[in-house]
Scaffold this motif. Structure first.
Motif, PDB file in Angstrom:
ATOM      1  N   SER A  95     -84.137 164.730 -14.878  1.00 63.41           N
ATOM      2  CA  SER A  95     -83.662 164.174 -13.798  1.00 63.41           C
ATOM      3  C   SER A  95     -84.980 163.094 -13.021  1.00 63.41           C
ATOM      4  CB  SER A  95     -83.907 165.727 -12.746  1.00 63.41           C
ATOM      5  OG  SER A  95     -85.078 165.835 -13.546  1.00 63.41           O
ATOM      6  N   LYS A  96     -85.431 162.855 -13.918  1.00 61.15           N
ATOM      7  CA  LYS A  96     -86.594 162.262 -13.338  1.00 61.15           C
ATOM      8  C   LYS A  96     -85.672 160.537 -13.512  1.00 61.15           C
ATOM      9  CE  LYS A  96     -89.531 161.390 -17.699  1.00 61.15           C
ATOM     10  NZ  LYS A  96     -89.718 162.198 -18.951  1.00 61.15           N
ATOM     11  N   ALA A  97     -85.015 160.629 -14.704  1.00 62.39           N
ATOM     12  CA  ALA A  97     -84.019 159.205 -14.444  1.00 62.39           C
ATOM     13  C   ALA A  97     -83.313 159.043 -13.179  1.00 62.39           C
ATOM     14  CB  ALA A  97     -84.010 159.097 -15.447  1.00 62.39           C
ATOM     15  N   TYR A  98     -82.915 159.841 -12.502  1.00 64.97           N
ATOM     16  CA  TYR A  98     -82.156 159.661 -11.161  1.00 64.97           C
ATOM     17  C   TYR A  98     -83.146 160.158  -9.787  1.00 64.97           C
ATOM     18  CZ  TYR A  98     -78.928 159.428 -14.748  1.00 64.97           C
ATOM     19  OH  TYR A  98     -78.425 158.553 -15.892  1.00 64.97           O
ATOM     20  N   SER A  99     -84.207 160.122 -10.121  1.00 63.53           N
ATOM     21  CA  SER A  99     -84.639 160.137  -8.394  1.00 63.53           C
ATOM     22  C   SER A  99     -85.800 158.957  -8.099  1.00 63.53           C
ATOM     23  CB  SER A  99     -86.145 161.294  -9.189  1.00 63.53           C
ATOM     24  OG  SER A  99     -86.573 161.117  -9.725  1.00 63.53           O
ATOM     25  N   PRO A 115     -86.880 155.777  -5.065  1.00 69.12           N
ATOM     26  CA  PRO A 115     -86.105 155.166  -4.347  1.00 69.12           C
ATOM     27  C   PRO A 115     -84.674 153.564  -4.889  1.00 69.12           C
ATOM     28  CG  PRO A 115     -88.527 153.430  -4.580  1.00 69.12           C
ATOM     29  CD  PRO A 115     -88.379 154.983  -5.393  1.00 69.12           C
ATOM     30  N   ASP A 116     -84.656 153.223  -5.930  1.00 73.56           N
ATOM     31  CA  ASP A 116     -83.799 152.791  -6.529  1.00 73.56           C
ATOM     32  C   ASP A 116     -81.963 153.564  -7.265  1.00 73.56           C
ATOM     33  OD1 ASP A 116     -84.308 150.976  -5.297  1.00 73.56           O
ATOM     34  OD2 ASP A 116     -85.902 150.015  -7.178  1.00 73.56           O
ATOM     35  N   ALA A 117     -82.697 155.468  -7.275  1.00 69.48           N
ATOM     36  CA  ALA A 117     -82.316 155.787  -8.116  1.00 69.48           C
ATOM     37  C   ALA A 117     -80.573 155.403  -8.123  1.00 69.48           C
ATOM     38  CB  ALA A 117     -82.142 157.575  -8.390  1.00 69.48           C
ATOM     39  N   THR A 118     -80.467 155.773  -9.538  1.00 72.16           N
ATOM     40  CA  THR A 118     -77.910 156.246  -8.678  1.00 72.16           C
ATOM     41  C   THR A 118     -78.208 157.178  -9.158  1.00 72.16           C
ATOM     42  OG1 THR A 118     -78.832 155.819 -11.721  1.00 72.16           O
ATOM     43  CG2 THR A 118     -78.223 153.724 -10.465  1.00 72.16           C
ATOM     44  N   THR A 119     -76.776 157.754  -8.895  1.00 74.48           N
ATOM     45  CA  THR A 119     -76.609 159.038  -8.724  1.00 74.48           C
ATOM     46  C   THR A 119     -76.256 159.236 -10.261  1.00 74.48           C
ATOM     47  OG1 THR A 119     -75.422 158.267  -6.986  1.00 74.48           O
ATOM     48  CG2 THR A 119     -75.010 161.312  -7.989  1.00 74.48           C
ATOM     49  N   PRO A 120     -76.736 160.864 -10.931  1.00 73.35           N
ATOM     50  CA  PRO A 120     -76.392 160.493 -12.637  1.00 73.35           C
ATOM     51  C   PRO A 120     -75.485 161.122 -12.082  1.00 73.35           C
ATOM     52  CG  PRO A 120     -77.287 163.045 -10.975  1.00 73.35           C
ATOM     53  CD  PRO A 120     -77.355 161.518 -10.189  1.00 73.35           C
TER      54      PRO A 120
END
Ligand SMILES: *[C@@H]1O[C@H](CO)[C@@H](O)[C@H](O)[C@H]1NC(C)=O
Ligand SMILES: *[C@@H]1O[C@H](CO)[C@@H](O)[C@H](O)[C@H]1NC(C)=O
Length: 515
Positions: free
Chosen positions: A203-207, A209-214
């Motif tokens: 989840s930390k890879a998708y949180s 400001p510039d996060a993409t949807t997992p």
């Protein structure tokens, strides 16, 4: 391959025919006592009389008979016809693809699904506002074993990588049985499935400001730092490599196994048997075993996995493992399929603080269904749990009962299918593209799997096959949690565990005061 072989967890074999145990006491007593025989004959007589009466009345009331025969017609299964499949190797086109909506109106009182179904909404929450695009699905391909596409009630599979043992085979078999059970109701969809133990969508890879949807990725378990979507594991349809039979039949045997001995008459210790090599925490647990110097109230056994696999797992008889008042559940390399077998036994389950969850374990409540054991203080925690239970027998017994009821009632096979049904339905609602049959995909049907299977795999498929379309609808989804109800649920579980820890600390303070 090696890494997989290491993590095979506790395994069990089949045990002897239980029908024998049901009938034998009855036959014995009826032979001894003429009174019992008389009562038996009397009921036979009354039964015959009542059914004759009913038939007579039904003859007069035409519509009743029509209704009854319509219902029994629905229950007649649609068998596999391998002689129709084998010559051409084409999946049959005559299986129903629709359902009668009127049936639902006739039966408005559908039960609400068990509470753990509410986690379906939580698992899909990352896509609640964005929906799921084709690109997101493609991104999940990186680790997936297969892509599953359902179009017009038929299943198409694109295999990327064979899974360990028959995990993928029995997972797909389960999905095909869902399609047999609820024809015309499983919507078109496309998904990626990963059969390896550990969740991978961090989840930390998708949180931020510039996060993409997992990427949405299905697998058998998750943990608090990942976003993988959990789905029932293959063992519900059987695990041929370890001789674990399909869940529906096993569940009945487990219930019979509980009746073999009364709780108070069982060994007053905590029992565990499994493969300690797969995880450091299991080796740590073995330190709590009884010896001539210490007794932490634990009786722990290492399973000789190779030896038992040669002997067909006869030593791992499930019923024989329900002879202690307490049983320990501890994770292996990830979640372990053994949890449901341990909880099904109405001994008290001592759960060593788990790291992973599967689709149903989030419905378990500490002190109601199990006793929590500290991961970093296992021996003292087990010693206290057993001492507490042995001096609060009624409460302890009721915890064991509640867990086995949870497994028998809320985890029966119908609900496993209903969970799959609702999860796939909610997932399909989020898709922003129209699923289509991929070029490289192969159509899968029960015939293409079972008619070509052999040995114990084929046996388990035939045993776990859904006989025909269900004559009732899936259970009704409970509402989703709102942030505050979810928070208070998690709070409640946490504080129950903290309470046990407080009791445990007090207990050890008092023990240490004694000379
Ligand atoms: C199976 O299929 C064959 C060939 O289509 C047909 O002749 C036979 O009657 C079928 N058997 C059953 C039990 O439906
Ligand atoms: C634990 O102790 C029992 C009783 O002494 C023994 O039979 C068993 O083999 C021990 N378990 C392990 C894993 O050493």
């Amino acid at each position: 391959m090696q890494r997989f072989q290491r993590h095979l967890t506790t395994v069990w074999g089949q045990w002897s025919n239980f029908t024998d145990t049901i009938w034998r006491p009855f036959l014995k007593s009826s032979a001894k006592s003429p009174a019992v025989l008389f009562v038996f004959l009397f009921f036979l007589f009354v039964g015959a009389f009542v059914s004759t009466r009913l038939l007579n009345t039904a003859n007069l009331a035409g519509p009743t008979i029509a209704k009854i025969s319509e219902k029994s017609r629905q229950r007649i299964g649609i068998p596999l016809n391998c002689s129709a499949y084998s010559p051409t190797r084409t999946c049959p086109a005559n299986y129903p693809t629709t359902y009668n909506k009127q049936d639902d109106l006739d039966r408005p009182l559908l039960p609400t699904c068990p509470d753990y179904f509410r986690w379906i909404y939580e698992d899909l929450r990352p896509w609640a506002y964005t929906g799921i695009s084709r690109d997101m699905v493609e991104r999940a391909k990186r680790t997936a074993n297969f892509r599953l596409v359902i179009v017009n009630g038929k299943a198409y599979v694109e295999t990327f990588q064979k899974a360990f043992q028959t995990r993928d085979v029995f997972t797909l078999w389960g999905i095909l049985q869902l399609l047999r059970k609820y024809p015309g109701r499983v919507p078109d969809l496309e998904l990626m499935f990963d059969c390896v133990d550990w969740p991978v969508v961090l989840s930390k890879a998708y949180s931020g400001p510039d996060a993409t949807t997992p990427p949405p990725l299905f697998r058998y378990c998750g943990d608090d730092s990942t976003l993988d979507i959990v789905f029932p594991d293959w063992s519900f349809w059987g695990w041929p490599e370890t001789n674990i039979k399909p869940w529906e039949a096993l569940l009945k045997e487990l219930e019979e196994g509980n009746k073999k001995s009364k709780w108070v008459e069982r060994e007053a210790y905590a029992y565990w048997k499994g493969n300690p090599v797969v995880a450091a925490t299991r080796q740590d647990l073995l330190k709590c075993n009884v010896s001539d110097k210490q007794d932490w109230n634990a009786r722990l056994y290492a399973q000789d996995w190779l030896k038992e696999s040669k002997e067909g797992y006869k030593q791992s008889d499930l019923a024989n493992q329900c002879i202690h008042r307490y049983k320990i559940y501890i994770e292996g390399s990830a979640w372990s399929v053994s949890e449901k077998y341990i909880l099904a036994c109405d001994s008290v389950t001592l759960i060593v603080k788990p790291h992973y969850y599967d689709f149903f374990t989030r419905g378990l409540v500490p002190m109601q269904h199990y006793w929590p054991i500290k991961d970093d203080d296992k021996c003292r925690s087990i010693k206290f749990a057993v001492d507490w239970g042995n001096s609060h027998k009624k409460k302890a017994k009721s915890i064991g009962k509640a867990a086995s009821r949870f497994i028998q009632d809320d985890l029966k096979m119908e609900y496993v299918y209903d969970y799959m049904f609702h999860l796939l339905n909610e997932y399909a609602k989020l898709l922003k593209f129209k699923p289509s049959i991929p070029e490289k995909a192969v159509e899968f049907c029960s015939e293409s799997m079972a008619c070509t299977a052999e040995g114990i795999g084929k046996k388990f498929m035939m045993e776990s096959m859904v006989k025909g379309p269900a004559d009732s609808s899936p259970c009704t989804m409970p509402p989703s949690y709102n942030p505050s109800s979810l928070y208070s649920l998690i709070q409640k579980k946490t504080s129950l565990i903290e309470q046990v820890e407080m009791w445990q600390n007090k207990y050890w303070e008092n023990q240490n005061k004694q000379p």
